[in-house]
Motif scaffolding. Structure first.
Motif, PDB file in Angstrom:
ATOM      1  N   SER A 178      46.816 101.579  -5.307  1.00 56.24           N
ATOM      2  CA  SER A 178      46.072 101.421  -4.067  1.00 56.24           C
ATOM      3  C   SER A 178      46.914 100.729  -2.998  1.00 56.24           C
ATOM      4  O   SER A 178      48.052 100.318  -3.230  1.00 56.24           O
ATOM      5  N   THR A 179      46.351 100.583  -1.821  1.00 55.95           N
ATOM      6  CA  THR A 179      47.018  99.974  -0.666  1.00 55.95           C
ATOM      7  C   THR A 179      46.490  98.563  -0.462  1.00 55.95           C
ATOM      8  O   THR A 179      45.277  98.342  -0.456  1.00 55.95           O
ATOM      9  N   MET A 180      47.409  97.614  -0.275  1.00 58.12           N
ATOM     10  CA  MET A 180      46.968  96.246   0.018  1.00 58.12           C
ATOM     11  C   MET A 180      46.772  96.086   1.525  1.00 58.12           C
ATOM     12  O   MET A 180      47.471  96.694   2.333  1.00 58.12           O
ATOM     13  N   VAL A 181      45.791  95.254   1.880  1.00 61.47           N
ATOM     14  CA  VAL A 181      45.519  94.924   3.276  1.00 61.47           C
ATOM     15  C   VAL A 181      45.857  93.458   3.478  1.00 61.47           C
ATOM     16  O   VAL A 181      45.315  92.585   2.797  1.00 61.47           O
ATOM     17  N   LEU A 182      46.781  93.187   4.406  1.00 62.61           N
ATOM     18  CA  LEU A 182      47.285  91.839   4.635  1.00 62.61           C
ATOM     19  C   LEU A 182      47.063  91.434   6.094  1.00 62.61           C
ATOM     20  O   LEU A 182      47.038  92.297   6.980  1.00 62.61           O
ATOM     21  N   VAL A 183      46.941  90.136   6.314  1.00 62.60           N
ATOM     22  CA  VAL A 183      46.812  89.610   7.672  1.00 62.60           C
ATOM     23  C   VAL A 183      47.929  88.612   7.911  1.00 62.60           C
ATOM     24  O   VAL A 183      48.076  87.642   7.162  1.00 62.60           O
ATOM     25  N   ALA A 184      48.733  88.851   8.942  1.00 63.69           N
ATOM     26  CA  ALA A 184      49.773  87.905   9.350  1.00 63.69           C
ATOM     27  C   ALA A 184      49.189  87.025  10.448  1.00 63.69           C
ATOM     28  O   ALA A 184      48.889  87.506  11.548  1.00 63.69           O
ATOM     29  N   TYR A 185      49.040  85.735  10.138  1.00 64.49           N
ATOM     30  CA  TYR A 185      48.317  84.821  11.040  1.00 64.49           C
ATOM     31  C   TYR A 185      49.054  83.486  11.088  1.00 64.49           C
ATOM     32  O   TYR A 185      48.672  82.521  10.442  1.00 64.49           O
ATOM     33  N   ASN A 186      50.134  83.449  11.853  1.00 68.42           N
ATOM     34  CA  ASN A 186      50.937  82.223  11.880  1.00 68.42           C
ATOM     35  C   ASN A 186      51.697  82.064  13.198  1.00 68.42           C
ATOM     36  O   ASN A 186      52.696  81.359  13.269  1.00 68.42           O
ATOM     37  N   ILE A 187      51.206  82.691  14.256  1.00 69.21           N
ATOM     38  CA  ILE A 187      51.895  82.643  15.543  1.00 69.21           C
ATOM     39  C   ILE A 187      51.922  81.207  16.072  1.00 69.21           C
ATOM     40  O   ILE A 187      50.955  80.457  15.872  1.00 69.21           O
ATOM     41  N   PRO A 188      53.009  80.767  16.710  1.00 72.54           N
ATOM     42  CA  PRO A 188      53.003  79.417  17.311  1.00 72.54           C
ATOM     43  C   PRO A 188      51.870  79.258  18.327  1.00 72.54           C
ATOM     44  O   PRO A 188      51.473  80.211  18.990  1.00 72.54           O
ATOM     45  N   HIS A 189      51.351  78.045  18.406  1.00 72.20           N
ATOM     46  CA  HIS A 189      50.256  77.702  19.335  1.00 72.20           C
ATOM     47  C   HIS A 189      49.008  78.527  19.037  1.00 72.20           C
ATOM     48  O   HIS A 189      48.281  78.940  19.942  1.00 72.20           O
ATOM     49  N   ARG A 190      48.775  78.742  17.756  1.00 74.65           N
ATOM     50  CA  ARG A 190      47.657  79.559  17.299  1.00 74.65           C
ATOM     51  C   ARG A 190      46.310  79.007  17.772  1.00 74.65           C
ATOM     52  O   ARG A 190      46.072  77.805  17.764  1.00 74.65           O
ATOM     53  N   ASP A 191      45.426  79.882  18.180  1.00 80.50           N
ATOM     54  CA  ASP A 191      44.033  79.569  18.518  1.00 80.50           C
ATOM     55  C   ASP A 191      43.916  78.514  19.619  1.00 80.50           C
ATOM     56  O   ASP A 191      42.943  77.759  19.651  1.00 80.50           O
ATOM     57  N   CYS A 192      44.894  78.437  20.505  1.00 77.63           N
ATOM     58  CA  CYS A 192      44.858  77.527  21.670  1.00 77.63           C
ATOM     59  C   CYS A 192      44.568  76.082  21.279  1.00 77.63           C
ATOM     60  O   CYS A 192      43.951  75.341  22.037  1.00 77.63           O
ATOM     61  N   LYS A 197      55.980  98.939  -1.198  1.00 78.91           N
ATOM     62  CA  LYS A 197      54.608  99.262  -1.588  1.00 78.91           C
ATOM     63  C   LYS A 197      53.757  99.583  -0.366  1.00 78.91           C
ATOM     64  O   LYS A 197      54.061  99.182   0.756  1.00 78.91           O
ATOM     65  N   LYS A 198      52.656 100.259  -0.591  1.00 76.53           N
ATOM     66  CA  LYS A 198      51.765 100.655   0.502  1.00 76.53           C
ATOM     67  C   LYS A 198      50.986  99.440   1.016  1.00 76.53           C
ATOM     68  O   LYS A 198      50.347  98.730   0.230  1.00 76.53           O
ATOM     69  N   ALA A 199      51.038  99.226   2.328  1.00 79.45           N
ATOM     70  CA  ALA A 199      50.379  98.066   2.907  1.00 79.45           C
ATOM     71  C   ALA A 199      49.901  98.365   4.322  1.00 79.45           C
ATOM     72  O   ALA A 199      50.527  99.138   5.057  1.00 79.45           O
ATOM     73  N   ILE A 200      48.794  97.742   4.678  1.00 80.01           N
ATOM     74  CA  ILE A 200      48.327  97.670   6.062  1.00 80.01           C
ATOM     75  C   ILE A 200      48.411  96.211   6.460  1.00 80.01           C
ATOM     76  O   ILE A 200      47.935  95.331   5.735  1.00 80.01           O
ATOM     77  N   VAL A 201      49.037  95.933   7.607  1.00 75.69           N
ATOM     78  CA  VAL A 201      49.142  94.559   8.104  1.00 75.69           C
ATOM     79  C   VAL A 201      48.409  94.454   9.430  1.00 75.69           C
ATOM     80  O   VAL A 201      48.696  95.204  10.372  1.00 75.69           O
ATOM     81  N   ILE A 202      47.462  93.524   9.491  1.00 76.29           N
ATOM     82  CA  ILE A 202      46.786  93.182  10.740  1.00 76.29           C
ATOM     83  C   ILE A 202      47.571  92.019  11.338  1.00 76.29           C
ATOM     84  O   ILE A 202      47.669  90.948  10.735  1.00 76.29           O
ATOM     85  N   LEU A 203      48.136  92.253  12.508  1.00 72.46           N
ATOM     86  CA  LEU A 203      49.073  91.280  13.079  1.00 72.46           C
ATOM     87  C   LEU A 203      48.395  90.333  14.068  1.00 72.46           C
ATOM     88  O   LEU A 203      47.908  90.747  15.108  1.00 72.46           O
ATOM     89  N   GLU A 204      48.364  89.084  13.708  1.00 77.88           N
ATOM     90  CA  GLU A 204      47.995  87.934  14.536  1.00 77.88           C
ATOM     91  C   GLU A 204      46.637  88.044  15.235  1.00 77.88           C
ATOM     92  O   GLU A 204      46.533  88.227  16.456  1.00 77.88           O
ATOM     93  N   PRO A 205      45.556  87.902  14.454  1.00 74.86           N
ATOM     94  CA  PRO A 205      44.233  87.810  15.069  1.00 74.86           C
ATOM     95  C   PRO A 205      44.198  86.755  16.171  1.00 74.86           C
ATOM     96  O   PRO A 205      44.791  85.686  16.034  1.00 74.86           O
ATOM     97  N   ASP A 206      43.519  87.084  17.249  1.00 71.35           N
ATOM     98  CA  ASP A 206      43.295  86.204  18.411  1.00 71.35           C
ATOM     99  C   ASP A 206      44.468  86.148  19.382  1.00 71.35           C
ATOM    100  O   ASP A 206      44.276  85.794  20.543  1.00 71.35           O
TER     101      ASP A 206
END
Length: 346
Positions: free
Chosen positions: A119-133, A161-170
């Motif tokens: 199957s495909t893993m779903v990942l979230v990259a959430y580590n941008i500087p100054h995150r969430d103001c 491997k098969k992956a979907i990455v959601i990049l930097e919510p917010d």
């Protein structure tokens, strides 16, 4: 958190250190700052082997998610009927939010499990500087160089491997709504476009930049330039409704308008908790553990819409939005709220 934001990607978890202190949980802790999707395991619960993805469902289901562990605990404690209801979460694929300074261990666990089940893993990259103001999920990488290092490790551990990455919510909606100070905009665009390029070096990885939700940035045109500047041309598309409750139909209509402004890019929608739509009213804490909400459409690539690549459960149902309405700290597993979401789902 502003009323316009109305988001639920919340929290750096103080519980991470306590969990990692347990020798039994050493393998499940990064030792760093835990993000909103951190998979914190309850001590003493049994780990399960991976299982194949259900027919028609291409995404990885974590057999040891908090929901899966809760099912086992309730079965053992005489709450079999509640356990059966909670399977509506436990048996579904949930995104993994690698937390802390070293994202590799969580990605490796998802990678290996997904490989075994095909199957495909779903990942979230959430580590941008100054995150969430500097608000509920304040933090992120402490420098540009560290972020580049972090996203490099993130990508490396995906391998082929098969992956979907959601990049930097917010990150981009906070540029569009003015919450992120102007002096950080260029840095943000630069780092996100570099992140897209780095992640796309992994041959089986799809990348979707977060684009908020229809109730946050009402005019999709306000997001077009930030998306272009952040590398949408090289990405596979954008993501909508991450951690929010907006109805799927509204997200589709909004997404089509936004797509037309960014080269007809495709998009994915977070349907994890939008079964009953948002709590009526825009003020106060409508975004925070709202009562009466329900699970939305199950994760699938069969969306019936050419531009919609998938419905995903990016927010992990049952993880608290914060200490409101009797909830635990943000990101912590809250079984009774999870049970409510599952009971209310169709």
């Amino acid at each position: 958190m502003t009323a316009r934001n109305a988001r639920t990607v919340r929290g750096r978890l103080a519980i991470a250190a306590a969990l990692c202190a347990s020798a039994a949980l050493t393998a499940a802790c990064s030792g760093g700052d835990a993000g909103p999707g951190a998979d914190h395991r309850e001590a003493g619960l049994v780990q399960s082997p991976p299982k194949p993805a259900p027919a028609g469902q291409p995404f990885w289901v974590d057999p040891n998610s908090p929901a899966a562990q809760q099912v086992k605990q309730w079965q053992a404690n005489g709450r079999a009927s509640d356990a059966e209801v909670l399977r509506r979460i436990a048996d579904r694929p949930l995104a993994v939010w690698p937390a802390g300074d070293e994202p590799g261990w969580q990605i490796r666990a998802a990678r290996d499990g997904a490989a075994k089940s095909g199957s495909t893993m779903v990942l979230v990259a959430y580590n941008i500087p100054h995150r969430d103001c500097g608000q509920h999920s304040a933090g992120g990488a402490h420098s540009e160089d560290f972020y580049r290092q972090w996203i490099g490790a993130f990508a490396d551990n995906i391998e082929d491997k098969k992956a979907i990455v959601i990049l930097e919510p917010d990150a981009l909606p906070h540029v569009a709504d003015g919450c992120t100070p102007a002096e950080y905009h260029e840095q943000r665009f630069r780092l996100m476009s570099e992140a897209v390029a780095r992640l796309k070096k992994q041959k089986n990885t799809k990348v979707y930049l977060d684009a908020g939700n229809p109730d946050w940035i009402r005019n999709p045109g306000d997001l077009a330039q930030p998306l272009w500047r952040a590398g949408i041309a090289q990405a596979d598309g954008f993501a909508l409704n991450v951690s929010n409750f907006q109805p799927t139909a509204e997200n589709i209509a909004y997404g089509k308008k936004l797509s037309a402004l960014v080269g007809n890019k495709h998009f994915v929608i977070d349907t994890s908790r939008n079964g009953n739509g948002p709590l009526p009213g825009r003020g106060g804490e409508a975004w925070c553990n709202p009562p009466g909400r329900a699970l939305g459409a199950a994760p699938t690539t069969r969306t019936g819409e050419k531009l919609v690549d998938a419905f995903l459960w990016i927010k992990r149902p049952g993880e608290s939005d914060g200490q409101c309405r009797g909830g635990p700290p943000a990101g912590k597993w809250w079984p009774e709220y999870a049970l409510g979401l599952a009971r209310n789902s169709k």
